[in-house]
Design an enzyme around this catalytic site. Structure first.
Site, PDB file in Angstrom:
ATOM      1  N   GLU A 116      31.219  12.867   6.886  1.00  0.00           N
ATOM      2  CA  GLU A 116      31.821  13.817   6.522  1.00  0.00           C
ATOM      3  C   GLU A 116      32.881  14.850   7.536  1.00  0.00           C
ATOM      4  O   GLU A 116      33.186  16.116   7.611  1.00  0.00           O
ATOM      5  CB  GLU A 116      31.086  15.286   6.080  1.00  0.00           C
ATOM      6  N   LYS A 173      29.766  28.743   8.779  1.00  0.00           N
ATOM      7  CA  LYS A 173      28.688  27.383   9.083  1.00  0.00           C
ATOM      8  C   LYS A 173      29.050  26.001   9.933  1.00  0.00           C
ATOM      9  O   LYS A 173      28.628  25.505  10.292  1.00  0.00           O
ATOM     10  CB  LYS A 173      28.179  27.298   7.548  1.00  0.00           C
TER      11      LYS A 173
HETATM   12  P1  NAD Z   1      22.770  13.628  -0.251  1.00  0.00           P
HETATM   13  O1  NAD Z   1      23.688  12.231   0.734  1.00  0.00           O
HETATM   14  O2  NAD Z   1      21.236  13.033  -0.413  1.00  0.00           O
HETATM   15  O3  NAD Z   1      23.332  13.214  -1.452  1.00  0.00           O
HETATM   16  C1  NAD Z   1      25.068  12.674  -1.979  1.00  0.00           C
HETATM   17  C2  NAD Z   1      25.629  12.104  -2.879  1.00  0.00           C
HETATM   18  O4  NAD Z   1      25.076  10.301  -1.658  1.00  0.00           O
HETATM   19  C3  NAD Z   1      24.320  11.898  -3.292  1.00  0.00           C
HETATM   20  O5  NAD Z   1      25.382  11.369  -5.203  1.00  0.00           O
HETATM   21  C4  NAD Z   1      23.575  10.440  -3.771  1.00  0.00           C
HETATM   22  O6  NAD Z   1      23.272  10.248  -4.742  1.00  0.00           O
HETATM   23  C5  NAD Z   1      24.241  10.034  -2.891  1.00  0.00           C
HETATM   24  N1  NAD Z   1      23.366   8.936  -1.901  1.00  0.00           N
HETATM   25  C6  NAD Z   1      21.765   9.256  -1.023  1.00  0.00           C
HETATM   26  N2  NAD Z   1      21.749   8.461  -0.512  1.00  0.00           N
HETATM   27  C7  NAD Z   1      22.217   7.036  -1.169  1.00  0.00           C
HETATM   28  C8  NAD Z   1      21.861   5.940  -0.463  1.00  0.00           C
HETATM   29  N3  NAD Z   1      20.980   5.625   0.464  1.00  0.00           N
HETATM   30  N4  NAD Z   1      23.272   4.957  -1.248  1.00  0.00           N
HETATM   31  C9  NAD Z   1      23.652   5.320  -2.163  1.00  0.00           C
HETATM   32  N5  NAD Z   1      24.135   7.106  -2.561  1.00  0.00           N
HETATM   33  C10 NAD Z   1      23.078   7.851  -1.422  1.00  0.00           C
HETATM   34  O7  NAD Z   1      23.669  14.583   0.349  1.00  0.00           O
HETATM   35  P2  NAD Z   1      23.045  16.060   0.577  1.00  0.00           P
HETATM   36  O8  NAD Z   1      21.804  16.442   1.920  1.00  0.00           O
HETATM   37  O9  NAD Z   1      22.364  16.589  -0.822  1.00  0.00           O
HETATM   38  O10 NAD Z   1      24.152  16.459   0.489  1.00  0.00           O
HETATM   39  C11 NAD Z   1      25.190  17.488  -0.258  1.00  0.00           C
HETATM   40  C12 NAD Z   1      26.002  18.609   0.162  1.00  0.00           C
HETATM   41  O11 NAD Z   1      24.705  19.664   1.065  1.00  0.00           O
HETATM   42  C13 NAD Z   1      26.907  17.946   1.636  1.00  0.00           C
HETATM   43  O12 NAD Z   1      28.194  18.324   1.409  1.00  0.00           O
HETATM   44  C14 NAD Z   1      25.808  18.662   3.152  1.00  0.00           C
HETATM   45  O13 NAD Z   1      26.620  18.850   3.606  1.00  0.00           O
HETATM   46  C15 NAD Z   1      25.540  19.817   2.048  1.00  0.00           C
HETATM   47  N6  NAD Z   1      24.133  20.203   2.682  1.00  0.00           N
HETATM   48  C16 NAD Z   1      23.180  19.608   2.846  1.00  0.00           C
HETATM   49  C17 NAD Z   1      22.013  20.022   3.397  1.00  0.00           C
HETATM   50  C18 NAD Z   1      20.602  19.062   3.655  1.00  0.00           C
HETATM   51  O14 NAD Z   1      19.658  19.692   4.261  1.00  0.00           O
HETATM   52  N7  NAD Z   1      20.776  17.741   2.704  1.00  0.00           N
HETATM   53  C19 NAD Z   1      21.446  21.609   3.040  1.00  0.00           C
HETATM   54  C20 NAD Z   1      22.708  22.281   3.173  1.00  0.00           C
HETATM   55  C21 NAD Z   1      23.843  21.446   3.186  1.00  0.00           C
END
Ligand code: NAD
Length: 313
Positions: free
Chosen positions: A274, A188
Site C-alpha cells: 500500500e 497513523k
Molecule cells: P488483506 O490482505 O487480508 O485483505 C484485503 C483483500 O486481499 C481481501 O479481498 C482479501 O481476500 C485479499 N487477500 C488476502 N490474502 C490474499 C491472498 N493470499 N491471495 C489473494 N487475495 C488475498 O488485508 P487486511 O489486513 O484485511 O487489510 C485491509 C485494510 O485494513 C488495509 O488498508 C490495511 O492496511 C488495513 N488494516 C489492517 C490491519 C490488520 O491488522 N490486518 C489493521 C488495521 C488496518
C-alpha cells in the site's frame, strides 16, 4: 442493520464475524476465489481470542454481486488500498441513495476515490486499532482488543456517524465519534510511513530498526515531510506526538518485535504493498503544493523496485 463488508480479508472477516454475531444481516464481498469457496463450504473459521469458532456468513465474488438482491444500509470498505476502486465499481449496483459507506483502510486520500461512487454526505472515514491475521483461505486469527474512530465527511451528518458508532458498539467493536478524523488518519499514516517501508526494505523488525544510529534522523525527515503536506491542507499533525508514538513502537515490549504488515505483504506473501497510499500520497501532494519530499519519494521508488524484483502481485 443490513451490512456489506466489501473486502473480506483479515480485517473484513473480523468485522463481518463480530457484526454477524451481533445479529446484523451481513454479507461478505471479496475477489479471492479460494477464500470464497472455503467460506461457502466450511463457514468463516476464526481463532477468536484462543477459541475456535465458525460463523456462517454469505459471501459473494465481487464479479457476481450485480445479480444479488441486497439493499445495504451500510458498507464497510476493507480492501487493500489499490483494490478499492475496483471493489467500488463492483458493488455500485448495491448502493442506494441512503447507503452509508465507511472506509477503514489504512492510508491517505481514499475519499477521492469513494466520492466517485458515493454521495459526499454518505461517506464516513475512520481509523481502526483492531488487528487481524489471515491464516489461509477461509481462516483468520483474531486476538486482542481495538477501537475505531470515525467521522462523517459531509457537514451536518454527525447523527449518521453516531448511528454507525452505535451499531459497531453493539458488536463490541469499541467505536467513537471523532471530531478530527483527518488528523488521526494522517497521524497513523505518518507512523506507518516512517517505519513500514524501511523495515520491509531492510528486512528487520521495528525494534532492530529503532536501535540503529540512523533511525532517529531518517524518521524525523519523513515525519517533517508528512507534516508539511498536512499543514498545506490545514490538517493538524503534532510532531512531538508523532515522534513519541514512533519511538514507543521501537520498544520490544510493545510492538517492537513485530515486522510491519508491509513486510508480511511483500516479503512473506509476495503481494503488492500500500506504499502509494502512505508515502506515495505525500509525494503526489508534494507535487501539487510544490513541497519537496525526497525521503518519501525515494522510499516509494525503492518499495516499487522491490515489488518488481520479486514479481509481487
Ligand atoms: P488483506 O490482505 O487480508 O485483505 C484485503 C483483500 O486481499 C481481501 O479481498 C482479501 O481476500 C485479499 N487477500 C488476502 N490474502 C490474499 C491472498 N493470499 N491471495 C489473494 N487475495 C488475498 O488485508 P487486511 O489486513 O484485511 O487489510 C485491509 C485494510 O485494513 C488495509 O488498508 C490495511 O492496511 C488495513 N488494516 C489492517 C490491519 C490488520 O491488522 N490486518 C489493521 C488495521 C488496518
Amino acid at each position: 442493520m443490513k451490512i456489506i463488508i466489501a473486502g473480506a480479508g483479515a480485517m473484513g472477516s473480523r468485522f463481518g464475524l463480530m457484526l454477524h454475531r451481533a445479529d446484523n444481516e451481513v454479507i461478505l464481498v471479496d475477489g479471492w476465489q479460494e477464500h470464497i469457496d472455503a467460506i461457502n463450504k466450511n463457514g468463516l473459521k476464526a481463532n477468536f481470542n484462543g477459541e475456535e469458532v465458525v460463523e456462517r456468513i454469505p459471501i459473494y465474488n465481487q464479479n457476481e454481486v450485480s445479480t444479488i438482491d441486497f439493499s445495504a444500509d451500510l458498507v464497510i470498505l476493507f480492501t487493500k488500498a489499490m483494490q478499492l476502486d475496483n471493489m467500488l465499481q463492483s458493488i455500485s449496483s448495491l448502493l442506494h441513495e441512503e447507503t452509508k459507506v465507511l472506509c477503514l483502510l489504512n492510508g491517505i486520500g481514499h475519499e477521492d476515490i469513494i466520492k466517485n461512487y458515493v454521495p459526499y454526505n454518505n461517506i464516513l472515514l475512520g481509523n481502526t486499532m483492531w488487528t487481524s491475521d489471515m491464516e489461509g483461505p477461509g481462516k483468520v486469527k483474531l486476538f486482542g482488543d481495538g477501537s475505531i474512530d470515525l467521522q462523517n465527511l459531509g457537514a451536518g451528518q454527525e447523527n449518521v456517524a453516531n448511528e454507525v458508532v452505535e451499531v459497531l458498539n453493539q458488536a463490541g467493536l469499541n467505536a467513537n465519534y471523532s471530531s478530527n478524523i483527518l488528523s488521526s488518519i494522517y497521524k497513523k499514516a505518518c507512523v506507518n510511513g516512517a517505519v513500514n517501508g524501511l523495515c520491509t526494505l531492510l528486512g528487520c523488525n521495528i525494534a532492530d530498526f529503532g536501535k540503529t544510529t540512523y533511525a532517529d534522523a531518517i524518521v524525523e525527515q519523513i515525519v517533517d515531510e508528512f507534516i508539511a503536506i498536512a499543514d498545506a491542507q490545514e490538517i493538524s499533525l503534532n510532531k512531538d506526538e508523532v515522534l513519541a508514538q514512533i519511538k514507543s513502537s521501537f520498544n520490544p515490549e510493545t510492538i517492537g518485535l513485530h515486522y510491519p504488515s508491509m513486510h508480511q505483504d511483500l516479503i512473506v506473501n509476495n503481494r503488492l504493498t500500500e506504499i502509494d497510499y502512505i508515502n506515495g500520497v505525500i509525494v503526489r501532494k508534494g507535487k501539487q503544493y510544490q513541497i519537496s519530499t525526497p525521503y518519501c519519494t525515494f522510499l516509494t521508488e525503492l518499495i516499487h523496485t522491490k515489488e518488481e524484483i520479486l514479481g509481487a502481485k
